[in-house]
Design a protein around this motif. Structure first.
Motif, short mmCIF file in Angstrom:
data_model
loop_
_atom_site.label_atom_id
_atom_site.label_comp_id
_atom_site.label_asym_id
_atom_site.label_seq_id
_atom_site.Cartn_x
_atom_site.Cartn_y
_atom_site.Cartn_z
N UNK A 2 13.08 -2.86 3.32
CA UNK A 2 13.30 -1.64 2.56
C UNK A 2 12.24 -1.37 1.50
N UNK A 3 11.57 -2.44 1.02
CA UNK A 3 10.59 -2.29 -0.05
C UNK A 3 9.36 -3.13 0.25
N UNK A 4 8.21 -2.46 0.29
CA UNK A 4 6.95 -3.13 0.60
C UNK A 4 6.04 -3.09 -0.63
N UNK A 5 5.70 -4.28 -1.13
CA UNK A 5 4.80 -4.42 -2.27
C UNK A 5 3.40 -4.71 -1.74
N UNK A 6 2.45 -3.86 -2.07
CA UNK A 6 1.07 -4.03 -1.61
C UNK A 6 0.22 -4.43 -2.81
N UNK A 7 -0.27 -5.67 -2.81
CA UNK A 7 -1.08 -6.19 -3.90
C UNK A 7 -2.55 -5.95 -3.60
N UNK A 8 -3.24 -5.28 -4.53
CA UNK A 8 -4.65 -4.94 -4.31
C UNK A 8 -5.50 -5.32 -5.51
N UNK A 107 9.84 -10.40 -6.84
CA UNK A 107 11.24 -10.78 -7.05
C UNK A 107 11.95 -9.74 -7.91
N UNK A 108 11.32 -9.34 -9.01
CA UNK A 108 11.91 -8.36 -9.92
C UNK A 108 12.16 -7.02 -9.23
N UNK A 109 11.21 -6.57 -8.42
CA UNK A 109 11.30 -5.28 -7.74
C UNK A 109 12.17 -5.38 -6.49
N UNK A 110 12.54 -6.57 -6.12
CA UNK A 110 13.34 -6.85 -4.93
C UNK A 110 12.59 -6.44 -3.66
N UNK A 111 11.33 -6.86 -3.59
CA UNK A 111 10.49 -6.55 -2.43
C UNK A 111 11.02 -7.25 -1.18
N UNK A 112 10.95 -6.55 -0.06
CA UNK A 112 11.34 -7.12 1.23
C UNK A 112 10.13 -7.73 1.93
N UNK A 113 8.94 -7.27 1.53
CA UNK A 113 7.70 -7.71 2.16
C UNK A 113 6.57 -7.57 1.15
N UNK A 114 5.68 -8.56 1.14
CA UNK A 114 4.47 -8.52 0.31
C UNK A 114 3.30 -8.35 1.26
N UNK A 115 2.41 -7.40 0.95
CA UNK A 115 1.20 -7.18 1.74
C UNK A 115 0.00 -7.57 0.88
#
Length: 152
Positions: A2-8, A107-115
């Motif tokens: 549901x939530x994808x965190x993209x680290x750039x 964890x705080x944002x409740x990410x389902x996936x980290x990119x």
């Protein structure tokens, strides 16, 4: 998912990481957040004593540098978000150790996936300092989607 965190980061290869992560998130119908971490600049102002005849860097720490870095990071994320032309994308700036901050915010944002992207580092560099990607992989319980970025 549901939530994808993209680290750039500021590396031009981040465009490919965002593109791949965003495409995946859209296929999953997931919410997207672009994240950038500003490394702590205070260590640049640490004044070590001379050793082995070498006078170390003796530049006093200027807190305005940190403020300027925040402004640059905000502009960077705003521009990247606008580039995707999707008003639903959020962004987050953190300060500190990159792997720690990515894990904490995921964890705080409740990410389902980290990119994340994997930059090409030499074997020696990987042995001595590791990589942010490997540190995140070793310590997370959240699935990680790695975008391989190779230097040509």
């Amino acid at each position: 998912m549901e939530r994808v965190l993209i680290a750039i980061d500021y590396n031009p290869t981040s465009e490919e990481v965002v593109k791949k992560g965003y495409q995946l998130a859209k296929k999953l119908g997931a919410e997207v957040c672009l994240m950038h971490v500003i490394s702590n600049l205070q260590y640049y102002g640490i004044q070590y004593p001379s050793f082995m005849g070498y006078d170390t860097m003796n530049i006093p720490y200027d807190p305005s540098i940190q403020d300027e870095m925040k402004n640059v990071a905000k502009d960077f994320l705003d521009t990247a978000t606008k580039h995707l032309n999707d008003s639903t994308i959020s962004s987050h700036i953190a300060e500190g150790d990159t792997a720690d901050e990515v894990l904490e915010y995921a964890k705080e944002w409740d990410a389902s996936l980290i990119v994340m992207g994997t930059h090409s580092h030499s074997t020696l560099e990987k042995i001595l300092i590791g990589t942010v990607a490997s540190s995140v992989l070793e310590r997370t319980k959240i699935p990680v989607f790695m975008v391989p970025i190779k230097k040509d």
